[in-house]
Write an enzyme that holds these catalytic residues in place. Structure first.
Site, mmCIF file in Angstrom:
data_model
loop_
_atom_site.group_PDB
_atom_site.id
_atom_site.type_symbol
_atom_site.label_atom_id
_atom_site.label_comp_id
_atom_site.label_asym_id
_atom_site.label_seq_id
_atom_site.Cartn_x
_atom_site.Cartn_y
_atom_site.Cartn_z
ATOM 1 N N ASP A 51 11.136 -5.402 0.919
ATOM 2 C CA ASP A 51 9.896 -4.677 0.660
ATOM 3 C C ASP A 51 9.414 -3.914 1.889
ATOM 4 O O ASP A 51 10.023 -3.962 2.963
ATOM 5 C CB ASP A 51 8.805 -5.652 0.188
ATOM 6 C CG ASP A 51 8.917 -5.980 -1.295
ATOM 7 O OD1 ASP A 51 9.733 -5.346 -1.975
ATOM 8 O OD2 ASP A 51 8.178 -6.861 -1.761
ATOM 9 N N LYS A 73 7.423 -0.332 -2.466
ATOM 10 C CA LYS A 73 6.792 0.482 -3.498
ATOM 11 C C LYS A 73 5.298 0.608 -3.244
ATOM 12 O O LYS A 73 4.658 -0.306 -2.722
ATOM 13 C CB LYS A 73 7.017 -0.128 -4.882
ATOM 14 C CG LYS A 73 6.534 -1.572 -5.033
ATOM 15 C CD LYS A 73 6.917 -2.094 -6.399
ATOM 16 C CE LYS A 73 6.452 -3.541 -6.584
ATOM 17 N NZ LYS A 73 7.148 -4.484 -5.715
ATOM 18 N N MET A 185 -4.992 -7.813 -0.253
ATOM 19 C CA MET A 185 -4.836 -6.439 -0.758
ATOM 20 C C MET A 185 -6.182 -5.855 -1.187
ATOM 21 O O MET A 185 -6.279 -5.191 -2.220
ATOM 22 C CB MET A 185 -3.844 -6.418 -1.930
ATOM 23 C CG MET A 185 -2.491 -7.003 -1.594
ATOM 24 S SD MET A 185 -1.398 -7.160 -3.025
ATOM 25 C CE MET A 185 -2.247 -8.451 -3.963
#
Length: 271
Positions: A51, A73, A185
Site C-alpha cells: 500500500d 489507492k 483517517m
C-alpha cells in the site's frame, strides 16, 4: 501446521494451489516496530503487494528478487480494491508466496476482512500477521497514553470517514460518553468530527490532539480542544496519515513535558 494458516485447497476449476497469501501488518511506519513474524514473511515472499503508507525500510527487507507491486489507492477507490483481490488470487495460483503488506494492522479499517473473504471464496490458502495499529502507537509516540487510571478507563476507535451508504453508522452519543475517542483517517473530516461530538454532549473544552506521520521522520503533533482543534489542524497544514485523540488523556503530554523540563532544570541547578 501454523495455527494462523487457513488452508483451503478447494479451487473448483484448477489444480491444487501451491501458493498462498500472507496479509502482513506493517505497523505505523518504522521498520523496528514490525513483528518478528512480519519480518520473516516479508523476507520469504516471492511477491510483495503493498500500500501507499509502507516505509522504504520495510520494503528493503524483501528478497531483491521478489516482485514488488505497488497498489496504493486514494480514499474510497473501490475499483482498485477489486483489482487487488484479483491480483492476489492470480499470483497465489501461480504457486507464489504473496505478501499483502498493509500499514498498521490489516483488520482495523484496513479492509483485511474483505481481502481474506475473497481469498476464501476462491480457495486460496492465507495467513494473517497482525501489526501494531496507529490507534494505540500514534498517541504513544506523542506521549499520550490512551488509558490512565486517573483519566480514562475506556477507549473507542472510530473511522474518520464513512464508506458509501453508511454515513450514519457512528453512534455519536455513545462515542461522546467514552473517556478516550480515537479517530483514524479523520484529517479531512476533522470539523465534522468535532462538531458531532460537541452536539452529542462532549464539552467543547475537551482536550484533543492530532498526530501526523507517527514514527516517521515527518512526525508532527498539534494539540487543542474540541472547540479549536480543527482550526489548529488547518492552520498547520496537516495532511494524512494522522490520528486524532480526544479526551483528558491528552493532558498527559503536557504533564510529561513539564516533568521532564523540571527535571532538567533541577539537574542544571545541582550542577
Amino acid at each position: 501446521m501454523d495455527l494462523a494458516l487457513k488452508s483451503a485447497d478447494t479451487n473448483r476449476d484448477a489444480q491444487p494451489i501451491r501458493g498462498k497469501v500472507v496479509l502482513v501488518g506493517a505497523g505505523p511506519g518504522d521498520p523496528d516496530l514490525l513483528t518478528t513474524r512480519a519480518v520473516q514473511r516479508i523476507r520469504s515472499a516471492d511477491v510483495l503487494v503493498y500500500d501507499r503508507l509502507i516505509h522504504p525500510g520495510v520494503l528493503a527487507l524483501a528478497n531483491p528478487m521478489a516482485e514488488k507491486i505497488y497498489m496504493g489507492k486514494p480514499q474510497g477507490h473501490h475499483a482498485l480494491q477489486d483489482e487487488i483481490h484479483v491480483l492476489l488470487v492470480e499470483k497465489a495460483r501461480e504457486g507464489k508466496i504473496v505478501v499483502r503488506l498493509k500499514g498498521g494492522d490489516p483488520f482495523l479499517f484496513g479492509r483485511g476482512g474483505e481481502e481474506v473473504e475473497y481469498l476464501a471464496e476462491h480457495g486460496i490458502p492465507y495467513e494473517v500477521v497482525p501489526g501494531v495499529s496507529s490507534c494505540l502507537s500514534a498517541p504513544l509516540s506523542a506521549d499520550i497514553a490512551v488509558t490512565h487510571r486517573e483519566a480514562s478507563s475506556s477507549v473507542v476507535i472510530v473511522t474518520g470517514h464513512s464508506s458509501d451508504g453508511h454515513e450514519d453508522r457512528v453512534n455519536w452519543e455513545a462515542v461522546a460518553r467514552i473517556d478516550t475517542a480515537i479517530f483514524l483517517m479523520g484529517v479531512h473530516n476533522i470539523e465534522t468530527i468535532a462538531s458531532k461530538l460537541i452536539a452529542a454532549g462532549r464539552s467543547p473544552n475537551t482536550p484533543a490532539a492530532m498526530i501526523q506521520m507517527a514514527y516517521w521522520d515527518g512526525e508532527h503533533v498539534v494539540t487543542g480542544t474540541l472547540n479549536n482543534i480543527a482550526a489548529e489542524v488547518r492552520r498547520t497544514g496537516m495532511e494524512p496519515p494522522a490520528t486524532l485523540v480526544v479526551g483528558e488523556v491528552v493532558r498527559l503530554r503536557e504533564r510529561l513535558q513539564e516533568l521532564m523540563a523540571s527535571y532538567e532544570t533541577q539537574r542544571e541547578v545541582e550542577a
